[in-house]
Motif scaffolding. Structure first.
Motif, PDB file in Angstrom:
ATOM      1  N   ILE A   1      23.743 -28.853  75.567  1.00  0.00           N
ATOM      2  CA  ILE A   1      24.021 -30.241  75.196  1.00  0.00           C
ATOM      3  C   ILE A   1      23.835 -30.427  73.687  1.00  0.00           C
ATOM      4  CG2 ILE A   1      23.210 -32.635  75.436  1.00  0.00           C
ATOM      5  CD1 ILE A   1      22.506 -31.864  78.376  1.00  0.00           C
ATOM      6  N   LEU A   2      22.773 -29.860  73.142  1.00  0.00           N
ATOM      7  CA  LEU A   2      22.536 -29.939  71.698  1.00  0.00           C
ATOM      8  C   LEU A   2      23.672 -29.277  70.932  1.00  0.00           C
ATOM      9  CD1 LEU A   2      20.922 -30.392  69.116  1.00  0.00           C
ATOM     10  CD2 LEU A   2      19.558 -28.357  69.691  1.00  0.00           C
ATOM     11  N   GLN A   3      24.084 -28.119  71.374  1.00  0.00           N
ATOM     12  CA  GLN A   3      25.163 -27.394  70.706  1.00  0.00           C
ATOM     13  C   GLN A   3      26.441 -28.239  70.674  1.00  0.00           C
ATOM     14  OE1 GLN A   3      26.011 -23.545  72.432  1.00  0.00           O
ATOM     15  NE2 GLN A   3      28.059 -23.482  71.577  1.00  0.00           N
ATOM     16  N   ASP A   4      26.786 -28.834  71.805  1.00  0.00           N
ATOM     17  CA  ASP A   4      28.009 -29.631  71.878  1.00  0.00           C
ATOM     18  C   ASP A   4      27.894 -30.906  71.042  1.00  0.00           C
ATOM     19  OD1 ASP A   4      29.131 -27.760  73.550  1.00  0.00           O
ATOM     20  OD2 ASP A   4      28.683 -28.845  75.397  1.00  0.00           O
ATOM     21  N   ALA A   5      26.731 -31.560  71.096  1.00  0.00           N
ATOM     22  CA  ALA A   5      26.538 -32.788  70.326  1.00  0.00           C
ATOM     23  C   ALA A   5      26.602 -32.492  68.829  1.00  0.00           C
ATOM     24  CB  ALA A   5      25.195 -33.425  70.683  1.00  0.00           C
ATOM     25  N   ALA A   6      25.999 -31.383  68.422  1.00  0.00           N
ATOM     26  CA  ALA A   6      25.993 -31.026  67.001  1.00  0.00           C
ATOM     27  C   ALA A   6      27.401 -30.746  66.494  1.00  0.00           C
ATOM     28  CB  ALA A   6      25.088 -29.810  66.788  1.00  0.00           C
ATOM     29  N   THR A   7      28.194 -30.058  67.300  1.00  0.00           N
ATOM     30  CA  THR A   7      29.568 -29.755  66.915  1.00  0.00           C
ATOM     31  C   THR A   7      30.395 -31.025  66.767  1.00  0.00           C
ATOM     32  OG1 THR A   7      29.473 -27.604  68.041  1.00  0.00           O
ATOM     33  CG2 THR A   7      31.660 -28.517  67.593  1.00  0.00           C
ATOM     34  N   ALA A   8      30.203 -31.950  67.687  1.00  0.00           N
ATOM     35  CA  ALA A   8      31.007 -33.173  67.697  1.00  0.00           C
ATOM     36  C   ALA A   8      30.581 -34.167  66.626  1.00  0.00           C
ATOM     37  CB  ALA A   8      30.934 -33.830  69.076  1.00  0.00           C
ATOM     38  N   HIS A   9      29.295 -34.133  66.239  1.00  0.00           N
ATOM     39  CA  HIS A   9      28.776 -35.205  65.376  1.00  0.00           C
ATOM     40  C   HIS A   9      28.202 -34.694  64.052  1.00  0.00           C
ATOM     41  CE1 HIS A   9      29.390 -38.093  68.605  1.00  0.00           C
ATOM     42  NE2 HIS A   9      28.802 -37.247  69.431  1.00  0.00           N
ATOM     43  N   ASP A  10      28.665 -33.538  63.602  1.00  0.00           N
ATOM     44  CA  ASP A  10      28.288 -33.023  62.285  1.00  0.00           C
ATOM     45  C   ASP A  10      26.769 -32.967  62.118  1.00  0.00           C
ATOM     46  OD1 ASP A  10      28.712 -32.023  59.719  1.00  0.00           O
ATOM     47  OD2 ASP A  10      28.688 -34.028  58.818  1.00  0.00           O
ATOM     48  N   MET A  11      26.120 -32.426  63.124  1.00  0.00           N
ATOM     49  CA  MET A  11      24.666 -32.263  63.091  1.00  0.00           C
ATOM     50  C   MET A  11      24.349 -30.772  63.001  1.00  0.00           C
ATOM     51  SD  MET A  11      21.905 -33.295  66.084  1.00  0.00           S
ATOM     52  CE  MET A  11      22.416 -35.002  66.120  1.00  0.00           C
ATOM     53  N   SER A  12      23.355 -30.409  62.213  1.00  0.00           N
ATOM     54  CA  SER A  12      22.918 -29.016  62.177  1.00  0.00           C
ATOM     55  C   SER A  12      21.593 -28.899  62.922  1.00  0.00           C
ATOM     56  CB  SER A  12      22.769 -28.515  60.736  1.00  0.00           C
ATOM     57  OG  SER A  12      21.853 -29.306  60.012  1.00  0.00           O
ATOM     58  N   TYR A  13      21.368 -27.749  63.543  1.00  0.00           N
ATOM     59  CA  TYR A  13      20.167 -27.595  64.371  1.00  0.00           C
ATOM     60  C   TYR A  13      19.657 -26.159  64.316  1.00  0.00           C
ATOM     61  CZ  TYR A  13      23.112 -25.227  67.817  1.00  0.00           C
ATOM     62  OH  TYR A  13      23.955 -24.341  68.442  1.00  0.00           O
ATOM     63  N   VAL A  14      18.386 -26.034  64.641  1.00  0.00           N
ATOM     64  CA  VAL A  14      17.787 -24.735  64.947  1.00  0.00           C
ATOM     65  C   VAL A  14      17.113 -24.871  66.295  1.00  0.00           C
ATOM     66  CG1 VAL A  14      16.057 -22.999  64.337  1.00  0.00           C
ATOM     67  CG2 VAL A  14      17.412 -24.090  62.531  1.00  0.00           C
ATOM     68  N   THR A  15      17.453 -23.986  67.207  1.00  0.00           N
ATOM     69  CA  THR A  15      16.774 -23.906  68.498  1.00  0.00           C
ATOM     70  C   THR A  15      15.851 -22.697  68.472  1.00  0.00           C
ATOM     71  OG1 THR A  15      18.527 -24.982  69.782  1.00  0.00           O
ATOM     72  CG2 THR A  15      17.079 -23.474  70.973  1.00  0.00           C
ATOM     73  N   LEU A  16      14.571 -22.932  68.742  1.00  0.00           N
ATOM     74  CA  LEU A  16      13.594 -21.846  68.778  1.00  0.00           C
ATOM     75  C   LEU A  16      13.176 -21.591  70.219  1.00  0.00           C
ATOM     76  CD1 LEU A  16      11.318 -22.680  65.702  1.00  0.00           C
ATOM     77  CD2 LEU A  16      13.172 -21.015  65.846  1.00  0.00           C
ATOM     78  N   ARG A  17      13.499 -20.408  70.702  1.00  0.00           N
ATOM     79  CA  ARG A  17      13.078 -20.000  72.049  1.00  0.00           C
ATOM     80  C   ARG A  17      11.768 -19.244  71.908  1.00  0.00           C
ATOM     81  NH1 ARG A  17      18.924 -17.399  73.630  1.00  0.00           N
ATOM     82  NH2 ARG A  17      20.026 -19.357  74.088  1.00  0.00           N
ATOM     83  N   TYR A  18      10.665 -19.905  72.227  1.00  0.00           N
ATOM     84  CA  TYR A  18       9.426 -19.188  72.026  1.00  0.00           C
ATOM     85  C   TYR A  18       8.836 -18.666  73.313  1.00  0.00           C
ATOM     86  CZ  TYR A  18       7.952 -24.134  72.036  1.00  0.00           C
ATOM     87  OH  TYR A  18       7.791 -25.464  72.299  1.00  0.00           O
ATOM     88  N   PHE A  19       7.976 -17.687  73.089  1.00  0.00           N
ATOM     89  CA  PHE A  19       7.431 -16.928  74.196  1.00  0.00           C
ATOM     90  C   PHE A  19       6.101 -17.565  74.604  1.00  0.00           C
ATOM     91  CE2 PHE A  19      11.097 -14.823  73.046  1.00  0.00           C
ATOM     92  CZ  PHE A  19      11.408 -13.834  73.949  1.00  0.00           C
TER      93      PHE A  19
END
Length: 331
Positions: free
Chosen positions: A151-169
């Motif tokens: 959802i974040l990926q799609d929203a960022a693409t559509a609305h000119d948003m940049s993001y970092v997703t951190l998958r932590y252990f």
């Protein structure tokens, strides 16, 4: 402008606020206090008691506090609980993240950091697991987070948003200065063992399964100190401010300890052997999860300071002693 930290009165959120404050950043904490505590948030940081699923409350926070960036921690995180209450996890993690993103789009937020999990990988075919590994969640928790990532990926693409997703252990330990740590009922090995080691819980440590296909039969995890994790988020924020592209990264040390190895670390730190008992495996627990962390070290130039299981254990014990004194004084 300020950084909004959702879940700011929780374990990881409080450490994130400390890191931001130490770096001289302006921050705002938002938390519904369902599992967090107001006293965990650092002094001098505005606190808003609200639910991240409340769109009107979010709009007010963005308006009143001049929010420019969001670091999102709020959500439910227990694998075993998610198996019993899956709909709660899809609500708290997936639906509420979507609500937060709607509020971000409405407020014109352009930088977003998402706190995800290695649970999205399920039981990986190869260890260490890289970011390119298939997403095969084996719990509603992992599935709810992988949905939120998409959802974040799609929203960022559509609305000119940049993001970092951190998958932590496996996040563990506490602030080395004793300013924050995990509160409440133990939900993972190191906190439970710390309380037992200090005599705060009169029971044996439960080890869930000793028949895994690992060298000593117990599950192996990549334990990352919570303060190192907070620093990774700071580095992610810097990347976005420097016009870095959106990216998803593992956050772990790239090495694992088995349950028995963690028990041995407690022996080294306390000087006392710990009594334990073997219990059945828990549903949703893979045999081992270890991060391939080459990408985060390269992309964010992340250099962990506390990559030592004995240090992680010591800070956890120190925190439990401090919380015990606080509760004693309150009584």
């Amino acid at each position: 402008m300020s950084v909004l930290v959702t879940g700011g009165a929780g374990y990881i959120g409080a450490h994130m606020l400390l890191a931001l404050k130490d770096a001289g950043e302006s921050a705002v904490a938002l938390d519904n206090l369902s599992t967090g505590a107001r006293w965990l948030t650092p002094d001098g940081i505005p606190f808003v008691e609200a639910d991240v699923g409340d769109e009107a409350a979010l709009a007010k926070v963005f308006r009143d506090h001049n929010i420019g960036e969001v670091i999102h921690f709020a959500g439910s995180i227990l694998v075993s609980e998610s198996l019993r209450h899956p709909l709660d996890y899809y609500q708290n993690n997936t639906a509420n993240t979507m609500t937060l993103l709607k509020a971000c789009v409405a407020a014109g937020i352009k930088r977003f950091i998402f706190s995800s999990t290695a649970s999205v990988y399920g039981t990986p075919e190869r260890v260490p697991v890289s970011e390119q590994a298939p997403i095969r969640s084996i719990s509603p928790y992992g599935a709810s987070m992988s949905m939120s990532e998409r959802i974040l990926q799609d929203a960022a693409t559509a609305h000119d948003m940049s993001y970092v997703t951190l998958r932590y252990f496996n996040v563990a330990g506490a602030d080395p200065k004793g300013r924050a740590g995990e509160i409440g009922k133990p939900t993972h090995l190191i906190k439970a063992a710390a309380q037992i080691a200090l005599g705060l819980r009169q029971e044996k440590l439960k080890i869930y399964g000793n028949d895994y296909p690992t060298p000593d039969g117990t599950a192996i995890r990549d334990y990352v100190h919570v303060s190192d994790l907070a620093q990774a988020h700071l580095a992610a924020l810097e990347r976005l401010r420097n016009q870095g592209s959106s990216i998803t990264l593992n956050c772990g040390y790239g090495q694992g300890q088995s349950v028995f190895e963690v028990v041995d670390a407690f022996r080294r730190v306390t000087g006392e052997a710990m009594d334990y008992e073997i219990a059945p495996r828990r549903a949703g627990d893979p045999p081992q999860l270890i991060a391939d962390n080459a990408a985060i070290r390269t992309v964010l130039d992340w250099r962990p300071r506390y990559d030592d299981i004995d240090f992680i254990v010591k800070t956890a014990i120190d925190w439990e002693q401090q919380v015990g004194k606080r509760q004693g004084n309150a009584a």
